[in-house]
Design a protein around this motif. Structure first.
Motif, PDB file in Angstrom:
ATOM      1  N   TYR A  18      59.264  48.900  18.803  1.00 54.81           N
ATOM      2  CA  TYR A  18      58.887  48.977  20.002  1.00 54.81           C
ATOM      3  C   TYR A  18      58.741  50.469  20.625  1.00 54.81           C
ATOM      4  O   TYR A  18      58.173  50.582  21.691  1.00 54.81           O
ATOM      5  CB  TYR A  18      59.862  48.529  21.090  1.00 54.81           C
ATOM      6  CG  TYR A  18      59.629  46.899  20.970  1.00 54.81           C
ATOM      7  CD1 TYR A  18      58.692  46.271  21.765  1.00 54.81           C
ATOM      8  CD2 TYR A  18      60.177  45.861  20.229  1.00 54.81           C
ATOM      9  CE1 TYR A  18      58.391  44.866  21.752  1.00 54.81           C
ATOM     10  CE2 TYR A  18      59.901  44.701  20.250  1.00 54.81           C
ATOM     11  CZ  TYR A  18      58.951  43.944  21.113  1.00 54.81           C
ATOM     12  OH  TYR A  18      58.595  42.568  20.867  1.00 54.81           O
ATOM     13  N   SER A  19      59.081  51.634  19.731  1.00 53.27           N
ATOM     14  CA  SER A  19      58.684  52.842  20.156  1.00 53.27           C
ATOM     15  C   SER A  19      57.143  53.123  19.508  1.00 53.27           C
ATOM     16  O   SER A  19      56.613  54.208  19.712  1.00 53.27           O
ATOM     17  CB  SER A  19      59.510  53.820  19.758  1.00 53.27           C
ATOM     18  OG  SER A  19      59.546  53.860  18.095  1.00 53.27           O
ATOM     19  N   SER A  20      56.700  52.262  18.551  1.00 56.65           N
ATOM     20  CA  SER A  20      55.400  52.293  17.846  1.00 56.65           C
ATOM     21  C   SER A  20      54.356  52.371  18.714  1.00 56.65           C
ATOM     22  O   SER A  20      54.100  51.470  19.645  1.00 56.65           O
ATOM     23  CB  SER A  20      55.153  51.541  16.641  1.00 56.65           C
ATOM     24  OG  SER A  20      56.433  51.416  15.820  1.00 56.65           O
ATOM     25  N   LYS A  21      53.272  52.913  18.444  1.00 60.38           N
ATOM     26  CA  LYS A  21      51.889  52.789  19.186  1.00 60.38           C
ATOM     27  C   LYS A  21      50.533  52.480  18.030  1.00 60.38           C
ATOM     28  O   LYS A  21      50.615  52.981  17.068  1.00 60.38           O
ATOM     29  CB  LYS A  21      51.292  54.200  19.812  1.00 60.38           C
ATOM     30  CG  LYS A  21      52.384  54.620  21.015  1.00 60.38           C
ATOM     31  CD  LYS A  21      52.076  55.936  21.577  1.00 60.38           C
ATOM     32  CE  LYS A  21      50.575  55.403  22.670  1.00 60.38           C
ATOM     33  NZ  LYS A  21      50.358  56.290  23.375  1.00 60.38           N
ATOM     34  N   GLN A  43      53.132  48.294  21.998  1.00 64.66           N
ATOM     35  CA  GLN A  43      52.140  49.227  22.250  1.00 64.66           C
ATOM     36  C   GLN A  43      50.997  49.030  21.594  1.00 64.66           C
ATOM     37  O   GLN A  43      51.088  49.443  20.379  1.00 64.66           O
ATOM     38  CB  GLN A  43      52.789  50.324  22.560  1.00 64.66           C
ATOM     39  CG  GLN A  43      53.997  50.598  23.711  1.00 64.66           C
ATOM     40  CD  GLN A  43      54.474  52.154  23.635  1.00 64.66           C
ATOM     41  OE1 GLN A  43      54.033  52.829  24.403  1.00 64.66           O
ATOM     42  NE2 GLN A  43      55.481  52.019  22.661  1.00 64.66           N
ATOM     43  N   ASN A  44      49.939  48.726  22.145  1.00 67.90           N
ATOM     44  CA  ASN A  44      48.531  48.625  21.276  1.00 67.90           C
ATOM     45  C   ASN A  44      47.366  48.965  21.905  1.00 67.90           C
ATOM     46  O   ASN A  44      47.331  48.533  22.963  1.00 67.90           O
ATOM     47  CB  ASN A  44      48.857  47.324  20.237  1.00 67.90           C
ATOM     48  CG  ASN A  44      48.331  45.927  21.224  1.00 67.90           C
ATOM     49  OD1 ASN A  44      47.029  45.507  21.134  1.00 67.90           O
ATOM     50  ND2 ASN A  44      49.215  45.592  21.694  1.00 67.90           N
ATOM     51  N   GLU A 110      40.121  56.837  25.766  1.00 62.51           N
ATOM     52  CA  GLU A 110      41.209  56.141  25.381  1.00 62.51           C
ATOM     53  C   GLU A 110      41.251  55.808  24.014  1.00 62.51           C
ATOM     54  O   GLU A 110      42.443  56.141  23.274  1.00 62.51           O
ATOM     55  CB  GLU A 110      40.914  54.647  25.785  1.00 62.51           C
ATOM     56  CG  GLU A 110      42.021  54.005  25.799  1.00 62.51           C
ATOM     57  CD  GLU A 110      42.039  52.416  26.321  1.00 62.51           C
ATOM     58  OE1 GLU A 110      43.009  52.021  26.914  1.00 62.51           O
ATOM     59  OE2 GLU A 110      40.885  51.816  26.311  1.00 62.51           O
ATOM     60  N   TRP A 114      44.642  57.502  21.785  1.00 61.45           N
ATOM     61  CA  TRP A 114      45.478  56.673  21.054  1.00 61.45           C
ATOM     62  C   TRP A 114      45.359  57.285  19.409  1.00 61.45           C
ATOM     63  O   TRP A 114      46.450  57.145  18.797  1.00 61.45           O
ATOM     64  CB  TRP A 114      45.058  55.296  20.942  1.00 61.45           C
ATOM     65  CG  TRP A 114      45.621  54.683  22.170  1.00 61.45           C
ATOM     66  CD1 TRP A 114      45.249  54.623  23.485  1.00 61.45           C
ATOM     67  CD2 TRP A 114      46.796  53.604  22.063  1.00 61.45           C
ATOM     68  NE1 TRP A 114      45.759  53.772  24.251  1.00 61.45           N
ATOM     69  CE2 TRP A 114      47.062  53.313  23.437  1.00 61.45           C
ATOM     70  CE3 TRP A 114      47.387  53.170  21.064  1.00 61.45           C
ATOM     71  CZ2 TRP A 114      47.958  52.345  23.762  1.00 61.45           C
ATOM     72  CZ3 TRP A 114      48.541  52.268  21.306  1.00 61.45           C
ATOM     73  CH2 TRP A 114      48.785  51.720  22.994  1.00 61.45           C
ATOM     74  N   SER A 117      47.840  59.756  19.052  1.00 59.88           N
ATOM     75  CA  SER A 117      49.290  59.677  18.938  1.00 59.88           C
ATOM     76  C   SER A 117      49.578  58.217  18.525  1.00 59.88           C
ATOM     77  O   SER A 117      50.876  58.098  18.361  1.00 59.88           O
ATOM     78  CB  SER A 117      49.627  59.475  20.463  1.00 59.88           C
ATOM     79  OG  SER A 117      48.953  58.162  21.084  1.00 59.88           O
ATOM     80  N   ALA A 118      48.830  57.637  17.785  1.00 60.84           N
ATOM     81  CA  ALA A 118      49.105  56.299  17.114  1.00 60.84           C
ATOM     82  C   ALA A 118      50.336  56.552  15.985  1.00 60.84           C
ATOM     83  O   ALA A 118      50.125  57.566  14.975  1.00 60.84           O
ATOM     84  CB  ALA A 118      47.867  55.610  16.561  1.00 60.84           C
ATOM     85  N   THR A 119      51.206  55.809  15.684  1.00 60.21           N
ATOM     86  CA  THR A 119      52.148  55.804  14.645  1.00 60.21           C
ATOM     87  C   THR A 119      51.391  54.722  13.656  1.00 60.21           C
ATOM     88  O   THR A 119      51.781  54.941  12.264  1.00 60.21           O
ATOM     89  CB  THR A 119      53.467  55.169  14.862  1.00 60.21           C
ATOM     90  OG1 THR A 119      53.271  53.745  15.661  1.00 60.21           O
ATOM     91  CG2 THR A 119      54.234  56.005  16.077  1.00 60.21           C
ATOM     92  N   HIS A 316      57.903  50.715  29.443  1.00 63.64           N
ATOM     93  CA  HIS A 316      56.333  50.678  29.120  1.00 63.64           C
ATOM     94  C   HIS A 316      55.975  49.189  29.045  1.00 63.64           C
ATOM     95  O   HIS A 316      54.864  48.933  29.043  1.00 63.64           O
ATOM     96  CB  HIS A 316      56.012  51.321  27.700  1.00 63.64           C
ATOM     97  CG  HIS A 316      56.636  50.838  26.370  1.00 63.64           C
ATOM     98  ND1 HIS A 316      57.856  51.201  26.039  1.00 63.64           N
ATOM     99  CD2 HIS A 316      56.356  49.992  25.808  1.00 63.64           C
ATOM    100  CE1 HIS A 316      58.069  50.706  25.034  1.00 63.64           C
ATOM    101  NE2 HIS A 316      57.225  49.764  24.824  1.00 63.64           N
TER     102      HIS A 316
END
Length: 319
Positions: A18-21, A43-44, A110, A114, A117-119, A316
């Protein structure tokens, strides 16, 4: 007796939690899986420019976003009173020119933010068949129902696809070297191209993906492959797993593939929270027989408490 072949899968290390993007780009199957991420409140970002099927068009959008190259009037056109862009899906089309450009550039910003910052970035490639707009000699993401004479249909070679993939992976690695890139081929068959032609198209995508992944594995790229296409073709080959058009995976098939994806990519520690979120989501969909009853007010109070507890831990998450 076992009446089903099974694709061997093993958990990966760079798990999604739940910390992943997560960024999802590509064919409509991206949105099938993206809907699952939405439901469980991960987060997606999904297809900010709509569904894009071919790797060259995905490459163009990635390159434009990373270079921060805004869309301008030369990138759009008017057709039947509607403003459109060959680089994006028709769902972004607009009646107002200025509004359309603003919409495109907001989506571009956008995507850029992303990508930095995306994982995890998940690409679902749909087809090797592309349409080239003859006047500008450019491959388009969508023909927008313009006359067929304006385009030339062609099959991307394995070499051309590999080149696009390498550009995509190199550009992302340059700005976000820690991001894990998960590649998959859409299980949706593009029968409008022809049965043999669809098989050839998927073969080109698969060959290019595996070749490029192998070549770049020595360059510290975090490249992975998830076999959604193979699961659909081998494990779920029965037509009971298809929707009415006999081409798209149905709800059951999507659920099965999601469960397999979860076992490989989603941290087991998230299971309890996923169940709690699913409970809240189902509660929000509940339609009472008597909205004014004491039982319903008690139900709403309990649901609000559950929601508050989740949001206290993960601000979030929004319901």
């Amino acid at each position: 007796m076992k009446l089903q072949t099974e694709i061997p899968l093993k958990p990966e290390e760079d798990h999604i939690d739940y910390s992943s993007k997560i960024v999802l780009l590509g064919s409509c199957f991206s949105e099938n899986i993206g809907a699952k991420f939405d439901w469980f409140k991960f987060q997606n970002l999904q297809n900010p420019f709509g569904i894009i099927f071919n790797p060259v068009s995905i490459e163009n959008l990635i390159a434009r976003a990373i270079a921060n190259e805004n869309f301008s009037e030369k990138d759009i056109f008017e057709h039947n009173g509607i403003w459109k862009c060959f680089e994006t899906h028709s769902e972004l089309a607009s009646l107002d020119k200025a509004e359309f450009l603003q919409k495109l550039n907001n989506a571009l910003l956008e995507l850029r933010n992303w990508l930095y910052s995306a994982t995890h970035i998940i690409f679902t490639f749909g087809t090797s068949w592309v349409y080239r707009e003859i006047k500008e000699n450019e491959i388009v993401a969508n023909c927008h129902k313009l006359p067929q004479k304006n385009f030339k249909k062609e099959l991307l070679s394995i070499e051309a696809i590999s080149k696009s993939l390498q550009t995509i992976f190199d550009k992302i690695s340059a700005i976000n070297p820690k991001a894990t890139i998960i590649n998959t081929v859409s299980p949706v068959r593009h029968i409008k191209d022809g049965f043999v032609e669809n098989s050839l198209s998927k073969a080109h995508l698969l060959s290019a993906l595996h070749e490029t992944t192998h070549q770049l594995s020595t360059k510290n790229h975090q490249l992975k492959y998830f076999p959604s296409y193979e699961i659909m073709m081998d494990e779920l080959r029965d037509y009971r797993f298809y929707s009415e058009d006999m081409l798209h995976p149905n709800k059951t098939a999507v659920e099965i593939i999601w469960q397999k994806f979860s076992k490989v990519w989603i941290a087991s520690e998230t299971e309890a929270l996923q169940k709690e979120i699913a409970s809240i989501q189902n509660g929000l969909k509940h339609k009472p027989f008597n909205p004014e009853s004491a039982e319903h007010f008690q139900f709403l109070e309990t649901l609000q408490k559950k929601t508050n507890l989740v949001q206290e831990k993960f601000p979030h998450i929004k319901f």
